[in-house]
Design a protein around this motif. Structure first.
Motif, PDB file in Angstrom:
ATOM      1  N   ASP A 347       0.833  -1.208   0.000  1.00 17.37           N
ATOM      2  CA  ASP A 347       0.000   0.000   0.000  1.00 17.37           C
ATOM      3  C   ASP A 347       0.868   1.259   0.000  1.00 17.37           C
ATOM      4  O   ASP A 347       0.522   2.261  -0.641  1.00 17.37           O
ATOM      5  N   GLU A 348       1.988   1.215   0.703  1.00 15.22           N
ATOM      6  CA  GLU A 348       2.886   2.371   0.733  1.00 15.22           C
ATOM      7  C   GLU A 348       3.428   2.650  -0.677  1.00 15.22           C
ATOM      8  O   GLU A 348       3.518   3.810  -1.106  1.00 15.22           O
ATOM      9  N   GLN A 349       3.768   1.592  -1.376  1.00 11.29           N
ATOM     10  CA  GLN A 349       4.253   1.767  -2.757  1.00 11.29           C
ATOM     11  C   GLN A 349       3.133   2.263  -3.681  1.00 11.29           C
ATOM     12  O   GLN A 349       3.398   2.992  -4.641  1.00 11.29           O
ATOM     13  N   VAL A 350       1.906   1.866  -3.386  1.00 10.55           N
ATOM     14  CA  VAL A 350       0.765   2.355  -4.173  1.00 10.55           C
ATOM     15  C   VAL A 350       0.641   3.877  -4.026  1.00 10.55           C
ATOM     16  O   VAL A 350       0.511   4.609  -5.014  1.00 10.55           O
ATOM     17  N   VAL A 351       0.714   4.343  -2.778  1.00 12.22           N
ATOM     18  CA  VAL A 351       0.610   5.783  -2.521  1.00 12.22           C
ATOM     19  C   VAL A 351       1.768   6.530  -3.184  1.00 12.22           C
ATOM     20  O   VAL A 351       1.567   7.565  -3.832  1.00 12.22           O
ATOM     21  N   ASP A 352       2.975   6.002  -3.037  1.00 10.44           N
ATOM     22  CA  ASP A 352       4.144   6.631  -3.679  1.00 10.44           C
ATOM     23  C   ASP A 352       3.941   6.731  -5.190  1.00 10.44           C
ATOM     24  O   ASP A 352       4.285   7.736  -5.809  1.00 10.44           O
ATOM     25  N   ALA A 353       3.383   5.689  -5.768  1.00  8.14           N
ATOM     26  CA  ALA A 353       3.201   5.656  -7.225  1.00  8.14           C
ATOM     27  C   ALA A 353       2.116   6.633  -7.672  1.00  8.14           C
ATOM     28  O   ALA A 353       2.236   7.257  -8.725  1.00  8.14           O
ATOM     29  N   ILE A 354       1.059   6.769  -6.873  1.00 11.02           N
ATOM     30  CA  ILE A 354       0.026   7.775  -7.195  1.00 11.02           C
ATOM     31  C   ILE A 354       0.679   9.148  -7.252  1.00 11.02           C
ATOM     32  O   ILE A 354       0.455   9.926  -8.191  1.00 11.02           O
ATOM     33  N   LYS A 355       1.497   9.447  -6.253  1.00 12.26           N
ATOM     34  CA  LYS A 355       2.156  10.760  -6.198  1.00 12.26           C
ATOM     35  C   LYS A 355       3.162  10.924  -7.333  1.00 12.26           C
ATOM     36  O   LYS A 355       3.277  12.010  -7.911  1.00 12.26           O
ATOM     37  N   LEU A 356       3.870   9.854  -7.654  1.00 10.87           N
ATOM     38  CA  LEU A 356       4.849   9.902  -8.748  1.00 10.87           C
ATOM     39  C   LEU A 356       4.160  10.235 -10.070  1.00 10.87           C
ATOM     40  O   LEU A 356       4.612  11.107 -10.829  1.00 10.87           O
ATOM     41  N   LEU A 357       3.041   9.568 -10.340  1.00  7.59           N
ATOM     42  CA  LEU A 357       2.314   9.805 -11.594  1.00  7.59           C
ATOM     43  C   LEU A 357       1.750  11.227 -11.637  1.00  7.59           C
ATOM     44  O   LEU A 357       1.807  11.892 -12.681  1.00  7.59           O
ATOM     45  N   ALA A 358       1.234  11.700 -10.505  1.00  2.00           N
ATOM     46  CA  ALA A 358       0.686  13.063 -10.446  1.00  2.00           C
ATOM     47  C   ALA A 358       1.790  14.092 -10.652  1.00  2.00           C
ATOM     48  O   ALA A 358       1.628  15.062 -11.399  1.00  2.00           O
ATOM     49  N   ARG A 359       2.915  13.880  -9.999  1.00  2.00           N
ATOM     50  CA  ARG A 359       4.020  14.838 -10.033  1.00  2.00           C
ATOM     51  C   ARG A 359       4.686  14.892 -11.406  1.00  2.00           C
ATOM     52  O   ARG A 359       5.144  15.950 -11.848  1.00  2.00           O
ATOM     53  N   THR A 360       4.747  13.754 -12.104  1.00  2.32           N
ATOM     54  CA  THR A 360       5.444  13.723 -13.386  1.00  2.32           C
ATOM     55  C   THR A 360       4.524  14.015 -14.568  1.00  2.32           C
ATOM     56  O   THR A 360       4.945  14.639 -15.538  1.00  2.32           O
ATOM     57  N   ALA A 365      -4.392   9.537 -10.239  1.00  2.03           N
ATOM     58  CA  ALA A 365      -4.974   8.209 -10.412  1.00  2.03           C
ATOM     59  C   ALA A 365      -5.640   7.710  -9.141  1.00  2.03           C
ATOM     60  O   ALA A 365      -5.263   8.079  -8.035  1.00  2.03           O
ATOM     61  N   GLU A 366      -6.606   6.847  -9.340  1.00  2.00           N
ATOM     62  CA  GLU A 366      -7.183   6.058  -8.264  1.00  2.00           C
ATOM     63  C   GLU A 366      -6.105   5.094  -7.749  1.00  2.00           C
ATOM     64  O   GLU A 366      -5.077   4.894  -8.407  1.00  2.00           O
ATOM     65  N   THR A 367      -6.375   4.446  -6.604  1.00  2.00           N
ATOM     66  CA  THR A 367      -5.407   3.489  -6.062  1.00  2.00           C
ATOM     67  C   THR A 367      -5.030   2.408  -7.081  1.00  2.00           C
ATOM     68  O   THR A 367      -3.880   1.979  -7.122  1.00  2.00           O
ATOM     69  N   ALA A 368      -5.978   1.991  -7.920  1.00  2.00           N
ATOM     70  CA  ALA A 368      -5.659   0.973  -8.935  1.00  2.00           C
ATOM     71  C   ALA A 368      -4.565   1.462  -9.886  1.00  2.00           C
ATOM     72  O   ALA A 368      -3.736   0.664 -10.343  1.00  2.00           O
ATOM     73  N   GLY A 369      -4.551   2.765 -10.173  1.00  2.32           N
ATOM     74  CA  GLY A 369      -3.485   3.333 -11.002  1.00  2.32           C
ATOM     75  C   GLY A 369      -2.164   3.367 -10.255  1.00  2.32           C
ATOM     76  O   GLY A 369      -1.089   3.221 -10.851  1.00  2.32           O
ATOM     77  N   GLY A 370      -2.224   3.544  -8.946  1.00  6.87           N
ATOM     78  CA  GLY A 370      -1.013   3.447  -8.133  1.00  6.87           C
ATOM     79  C   GLY A 370      -0.449   2.038  -8.166  1.00  6.87           C
ATOM     80  O   GLY A 370       0.777   1.838  -8.171  1.00  6.87           O
ATOM     81  N   VAL A 371      -1.333   1.058  -8.238  1.00 11.23           N
ATOM     82  CA  VAL A 371      -0.891  -0.337  -8.295  1.00 11.23           C
ATOM     83  C   VAL A 371      -0.141  -0.605  -9.606  1.00 11.23           C
ATOM     84  O   VAL A 371       0.952  -1.178  -9.606  1.00 11.23           O
ATOM     85  N   THR A 372      -0.699  -0.164 -10.741  1.00  7.12           N
ATOM     86  CA  THR A 372      -0.041  -0.470 -12.022  1.00  7.12           C
ATOM     87  C   THR A 372       1.278   0.299 -12.173  1.00  7.12           C
ATOM     88  O   THR A 372       2.276  -0.264 -12.626  1.00  7.12           O
ATOM     89  N   VAL A 373       1.284   1.571 -11.767  1.00  4.67           N
ATOM     90  CA  VAL A 373       2.524   2.353 -11.874  1.00  4.67           C
ATOM     91  C   VAL A 373       3.576   1.800 -10.897  1.00  4.67           C
ATOM     92  O   VAL A 373       4.756   1.663 -11.244  1.00  4.67           O
ATOM     93  N   GLY A 374       3.136   1.452  -9.691  1.00  4.23           N
ATOM     94  CA  GLY A 374       4.061   0.888  -8.705  1.00  4.23           C
ATOM     95  C   GLY A 374       4.645  -0.436  -9.176  1.00  4.23           C
ATOM     96  O   GLY A 374       5.853  -0.685  -9.042  1.00  4.23           O
ATOM     97  N   ASP A 404      -8.801   9.510   0.170  1.00  5.40           N
ATOM     98  CA  ASP A 404      -8.230   9.084   1.451  1.00  5.40           C
ATOM     99  C   ASP A 404      -6.811   8.546   1.308  1.00  5.40           C
ATOM    100  O   ASP A 404      -5.994   8.688   2.212  1.00  5.40           O
ATOM    101  N   ALA A 405      -6.538   7.919   0.164  1.00  7.24           N
ATOM    102  CA  ALA A 405      -5.225   7.288  -0.025  1.00  7.24           C
ATOM    103  C   ALA A 405      -4.081   8.295   0.063  1.00  7.24           C
ATOM    104  O   ALA A 405      -2.977   7.952   0.486  1.00  7.24           O
ATOM    105  N   VAL A 406      -4.361   9.536  -0.330  1.00  5.51           N
ATOM    106  CA  VAL A 406      -3.298  10.553  -0.309  1.00  5.51           C
ATOM    107  C   VAL A 406      -3.650  11.687   0.654  1.00  5.51           C
ATOM    108  O   VAL A 406      -3.188  12.825   0.498  1.00  5.51           O
ATOM    109  N   ALA A 407      -4.469  11.354   1.667  1.00  4.80           N
ATOM    110  CA  ALA A 407      -4.949  12.374   2.598  1.00  4.80           C
ATOM    111  C   ALA A 407      -3.801  13.069   3.332  1.00  4.80           C
ATOM    112  O   ALA A 407      -3.949  14.194   3.807  1.00  4.80           O
ATOM    113  N   GLY A 408      -2.652  12.410   3.415  1.00  7.98           N
ATOM    114  CA  GLY A 408      -1.499  13.019   4.088  1.00  7.98           C
ATOM    115  C   GLY A 408      -0.879  14.164   3.305  1.00  7.98           C
ATOM    116  O   GLY A 408      -0.102  14.948   3.843  1.00  7.98           O
ATOM    117  N   THR A 409      -1.220  14.274   2.004  1.00 11.15           N
ATOM    118  CA  THR A 409      -0.663  15.323   1.155  1.00 11.15           C
ATOM    119  C   THR A 409      -1.250  16.670   1.570  1.00 11.15           C
ATOM    120  O   THR A 409      -2.445  16.767   1.806  1.00 11.15           O
TER     121      THR A 409
END
Lengths: 428, 428
Positions: A347-360, A365-374, A404-409
């Motif tokens: 799950d931590e890698q999912v969140v990192d990947a969501i942020k990576l895709l958004a930042r780049t 993406a939804e969490t499922a997009g974090g899964v594929t990018v991660g 909620d997945a990126v609520a810490g942002t």
């Protein structure tokens, strides 16, 4: 004679579903006429659509597709829908962006071309619009008047929206204690939204009971008795990716796994394009992506098993949280046959990947997009995915639905409204 | 010689912005070279883009547009962007659906054809992607390296996403006490997100200070020093509507009013299409829509005034809550000149209209979409809008971003997971 449009007894209807000719059992090949059935009467295997594409000329077909509408109906000649489908009221999803992700490619070290197929651009912002749009046309052909499903999220909204547009009554079943935000997203379309006192398994069991009861007559359950038609919607992801690449197969494609249906249909779509001569016949690799907290297929893949052992899901990637994926064994087949793989991330890698895709790439993406990018990142790091080859990663949903997945942002600084404060914060 | 791409001094840059030739004052006509300025040095009037379209042949231009990409860059020949804009990294919004809203038409008694231009299909799900994409290209041409804005919602996300994709640093200023959900939507793209201790007015005042300070050098504020370019993005709504109607003007169009810029640019876009010979020259009516709780333009319209008196906003339609709209007087001009009108609806009517649109067309609109649909209904009831004419209603944002507005929507029933309970609830 009753027409399909007015029939109240679906199995008697004369159906026009374009090139679809029959339902065929994936296990034993037994054929039955097109109808609202989903399991083989001989072996209980899953039924799939069989087509007659024999009349198609590749060049003519390509031109016809390219002249079609900017939605999935451009592929009507390859789908179980009537030829005039684009004129009927429907949600018309698809033809979403294939984003050339050069910034992400640099971060991941991909040199052969990296693309994100961004299905958050669909009407209710997930790939579910593709499959529901198909189910709508099947429901119309079979004379159903109510559209239904069990859901905990994306599917409820997709069914509610499509039913509203297409003029069906909808009745969606969800666990009664779902988060208020998700209830609102599903309820706003004005259909029946019924809370079931129980968990998601109870909801599904109840739906199975309802299908077998007279009370469920005239009801199309998009992912149960309309499943063979519904599932074909995922083929359009394969068609669009190839057409958007200039009628070229990607070398590698990374697909999320929930039931596994989407991945198997993408494979089916790619094979059809090859057989029809719309793309060159050369190898492609399909990679499956799961969250570690619900990784039955990935676990089986790594253990070298052909059978998938159910798991109890525990992950933030809720849209992929199917512990007993019906198409798991087929996914294993495809990953192995094409030279792909199945991998999972925490799950931590999912969140990192969501942020990576958004930042780049500016794609939230939804969490499922974090899964594929991660998983893409992990597969590159492990040397499984070849960074010198053309790679397509699927984002199947929208970050607004899983905030909620990126609520810490949050804020990077807080300042008083003056330049001194701005300078003190080191922002100048 | 410095090129635009590498210049650090914006005003010295040699800019290629396609057909754009100068900035021209809307009030006094004074012209200045293209640059990052927004107010006339002679009279402080707003600067607009002047174009040279004299070389265009209507038939060639139409073909060129139709062969272009499925986003706003198909209209590059009519925008302040270089001809090769589509090859540069940008968020590529536009070419959103024009939904033939037959169900809504029946409910409202519209017989002449009713369409919803649904801009929730843009990358960050609001029309702001259109204007920000333009600002990005201007920023690139002027050699800016940081993209900035003040915002309380849609704009923050649009700037964050577009800057990430296009390779700009972004620094967005928001009131420090914004709701956590909105902060997350803006923060996920990884740019600087700075909370200002104060209200939205304080944020704006601070931004004006920053623009005049050396600390703001190299910064493009999308809706301040890049405003003339940014605003042109709204023209693409007019272009798309006409092209999607088969190169035909709508008879009536209902547009939300925040600053009023969007409405004035839609009028500008329609006039350009007529002048270029891309559509037939015949009358069209533009209607402006506001929420009662922030209705300075509607109030002035009804009172027969040319001047707009500022109001203190108090409405759920926060994306339209500009109490002192800069383009208010121009909006009054356009509504009167075209035979349109300006109307407002209560917050309750906004919520009803959101639900009406969702229930009839499966489109979940932001509160701004509730305003336009609600005003359309009111104008028909009052006999101001002619139901026998072709009418286009704008939905400029996504319901997922203003879930609170329909928070009262919920389950239609709660049952136990069995058929008896299902029957008792009257669902069979």
């Amino acid at each position: 004679m009753q027409t399909a449009e007015t029939s109240t007894n679906p199995t008697d209807a004369a159906v026009d579903l374009g090139p679809a000719t029959a339902l065929s059992c994936r296990e034993c090949g037994h054929r039955v006429p097109l109808g609202p059935v989903f399991a083989c009467e001989e072996c209980f295997g899953p039924l799939e659509i069989a087509y007659d594409f024999s009349d198609y000329d590749a060049e003519e077909l390509r031109k016809r597709i390219e002249a079609g509408p900017a939605n999935i109906w451009r592929y009507a000649p390859l789908l179980p829908v009537p030829a005039d489908v684009a004129t009927k009221p429907n949600i018309n999803p698809g033809w979403t962006k294939l984003v050339q992700a050069d910034n992400l490619a640099r971060e991941l070290g991909v040199t052969g071309g990296l693309y994100v197929k961004d299905d958050s651009g669909n009407p209710t912002h997930s790939f579910k619009d593709r499959v529901v749009a198909q189910a709508i046309e099947a429901a119309r052909a079979f004379g159903f008047t109510t559209l239904s499903c069990s859901s905990t999220g994306n599917l409820a909204g997709a069914v509610g929206a499509a039913a509203a547009r297409a003029g069906f009554r909808s009745c969606v079943f969800i666990p009664h204690d779902l988060e208020q935000g998700k209830v609102v997203m599903a309820a706003v379309y004005g259909g029946e939204l019924v809370g079931i006192e129980g968990n998601y398994d109870d909801v599904n069991r109840f739906c199975s009971e309802l299908i077998g009861d007279p009370a469920g007559e005239g009801w199309g359950f998009v992912n149960v008795n309309l499943r063979p038609y519904y599932a074909e919607g995922s083929k359009t992801l394969a068609y669009e990716i190839c057409e958007q690449l200039g009628w070229r197969l990607p070398d590698q494609i990374v697909v999320p796994i929930a039931s596994g249906s989407q991945l198997t249909k993408i494979d089916k779509g790619l094979k059809e394009l090859i057989e029809l001569g719309l793309v060159e016949d050369r190898p492609y690799k399909i990679f499956g992506a799961q969250a570690e907290g619900c990784s039955p297929v990935s676990t089986a893949y790594k253990a070298g098993h052909d059978v998938v052992r159910p798991q109890k899901p525990n992950t933030i990637a809720k849209s992929l949280a199917i512990g007993n994926p019906a198409d798991g064994p087929y996914v294993l087949d495809i990953a192995r046959r094409t030279g792909g793989a199945v991998e999972d991330v925490t799950d931590e890698q999912v969140v990192d990947a969501i942020k990576l895709l958004a930042r780049t790439e500016g794609i939230f993406a939804e969490t499922a997009g974090g899964v594929t990018v991660g998983v893409t990142r992990k597969l590159i790091e492990n040397g499984v995915l070849d960074p010198s080859l053309t790679t397509v990663v699927l984002n199947t949903g929208d970050g607004l639905k899983t905030l909620d997945a990126v609520a810490g942002t949050g804020l990077t600084a807080t300042i008083r409204p003056n330049l001194d404060s701005f300078r003190e914060a080191g922002l100048a």
